[in-house]
Design a protein around this motif. Structure first.
Motif, PDB file in Angstrom:
ATOM      1  N   VAL A  20       0.820  -1.202   0.000  1.00 50.11           N
ATOM      2  CA  VAL A  20       0.000   0.000   0.000  1.00 50.11           C
ATOM      3  C   VAL A  20       0.861   1.263   0.000  1.00 50.11           C
ATOM      4  CG1 VAL A  20      -1.765   1.264   1.296  1.00 50.11           C
ATOM      5  CG2 VAL A  20      -1.853  -1.224   1.177  1.00 50.11           C
ATOM      6  N   GLU A  21       1.972   1.254   0.743  1.00 46.23           N
ATOM      7  CA  GLU A  21       2.883   2.390   0.819  1.00 46.23           C
ATOM      8  C   GLU A  21       4.295   1.905   0.513  1.00 46.23           C
ATOM      9  OE1 GLU A  21       2.654   4.226   4.646  1.00 46.23           O
ATOM     10  OE2 GLU A  21       0.468   4.268   4.616  1.00 46.23           O
ATOM     11  N   PRO A  22       5.120   2.751  -0.116  1.00 49.75           N
ATOM     12  CA  PRO A  22       6.498   2.326  -0.409  1.00 49.75           C
ATOM     13  C   PRO A  22       7.220   1.898   0.866  1.00 49.75           C
ATOM     14  CG  PRO A  22       6.022   4.437  -1.440  1.00 49.75           C
ATOM     15  CD  PRO A  22       4.862   4.113  -0.555  1.00 49.75           C
ATOM     16  N   CYS A  23       8.015   0.845   0.742  1.00 51.36           N
ATOM     17  CA  CYS A  23       8.773   0.305   1.875  1.00 51.36           C
ATOM     18  C   CYS A  23      10.258   0.301   1.530  1.00 51.36           C
ATOM     19  CB  CYS A  23       8.294  -1.103   2.190  1.00 51.36           C
ATOM     20  SG  CYS A  23       9.274  -1.925   3.461  1.00 51.36           S
ATOM     21  N   PRO A  24      11.053   1.216   2.111  1.00 53.56           N
ATOM     22  CA  PRO A  24      12.491   1.192   1.850  1.00 53.56           C
ATOM     23  C   PRO A  24      13.156   0.037   2.597  1.00 53.56           C
ATOM     24  CG  PRO A  24      11.944   2.957   3.376  1.00 53.56           C
ATOM     25  CD  PRO A  24      10.651   2.310   2.969  1.00 53.56           C
ATOM     26  N   VAL A  25      14.156  -0.571   1.960  1.00 55.18           N
ATOM     27  CA  VAL A  25      14.900  -1.670   2.559  1.00 55.18           C
ATOM     28  C   VAL A  25      16.380  -1.299   2.519  1.00 55.18           C
ATOM     29  CG1 VAL A  25      15.402  -4.138   2.468  1.00 55.18           C
ATOM     30  CG2 VAL A  25      13.198  -3.293   1.639  1.00 55.18           C
ATOM     31  N   THR A  26      17.057  -1.430   3.667  1.00 51.67           N
ATOM     32  CA  THR A  26      18.487  -1.124   3.732  1.00 51.67           C
ATOM     33  C   THR A  26      19.263  -2.360   4.156  1.00 51.67           C
ATOM     34  OG1 THR A  26      18.331  -0.352   6.018  1.00 51.67           O
ATOM     35  CG2 THR A  26      18.096   1.319   4.284  1.00 51.67           C
ATOM     36  N   LEU A  27      20.515  -2.397   3.737  1.00 47.09           N
ATOM     37  CA  LEU A  27      21.446  -3.462   4.123  1.00 47.09           C
ATOM     38  C   LEU A  27      22.653  -2.783   4.737  1.00 47.09           C
ATOM     39  CD1 LEU A  27      22.379  -6.424   4.134  1.00 47.09           C
ATOM     40  CD2 LEU A  27      23.245  -6.062   1.816  1.00 47.09           C
TER      41      LEU A  27
END
Length: 118
Positions: free
Chosen positions: A20-27
């Motif tokens: 539904v909403e953008p989900c940022p993913v970090t490593l």
């Protein structure tokens, strides 16, 4: 360590969920990808030998399953790298080492289908 922004999805039916909403993913603090709003995933695919309590849309597996599907669809990394990131995402989500290992085994031995750009 893999970290997810808020993961908000809408369950569409028994097979699909939509972000539904953008989900940022970090490593390790660096951007890995953004799971865009409108992205659709079939959730966690479970093999026949896995317990039925490990269902398709169980909350603790959701972010890792979305990441795995999104990276496979983007085809920017080799599948073995994506599978290891899936394992790391499961562990970062609090999934036990045993469960994460079984899910990793399931995705490593899965033959890619059309849903994953093969």
């Amino acid at each position: 360590m893999i970290q997810f922004g808020p993961v908000h999805v809408r369950i569409m039916d028994r097979k699909w969920q939509e972000v539904v909403e953008p989900c940022p993913v970090t490593l390790n603090g660096y951007p890995l990808c953004i799971i865009e709003a409108g992205y659709r995933s079939d959730g966690l695919s479970r093999r026949w030998w896995m317990p039925s309590k490990w269902g398709r849309f169980v909350e603790r597996y959701r972010a890792a399953a979305l990441l795995h599907d999104r990276l496979l669809d983007a085809a920017e990394h080799p599948k073995w790298v994506i599978d290891w990131l899936f394992m790391g995402a499961l562990r970062a989500s609090g999934v036990s080492a045993l469960e994460a290992g079984l899910f990793w085994l399931a995705v490593r031995t899965r033959r890619p289908g059309k849903a994953f750009g093969a």
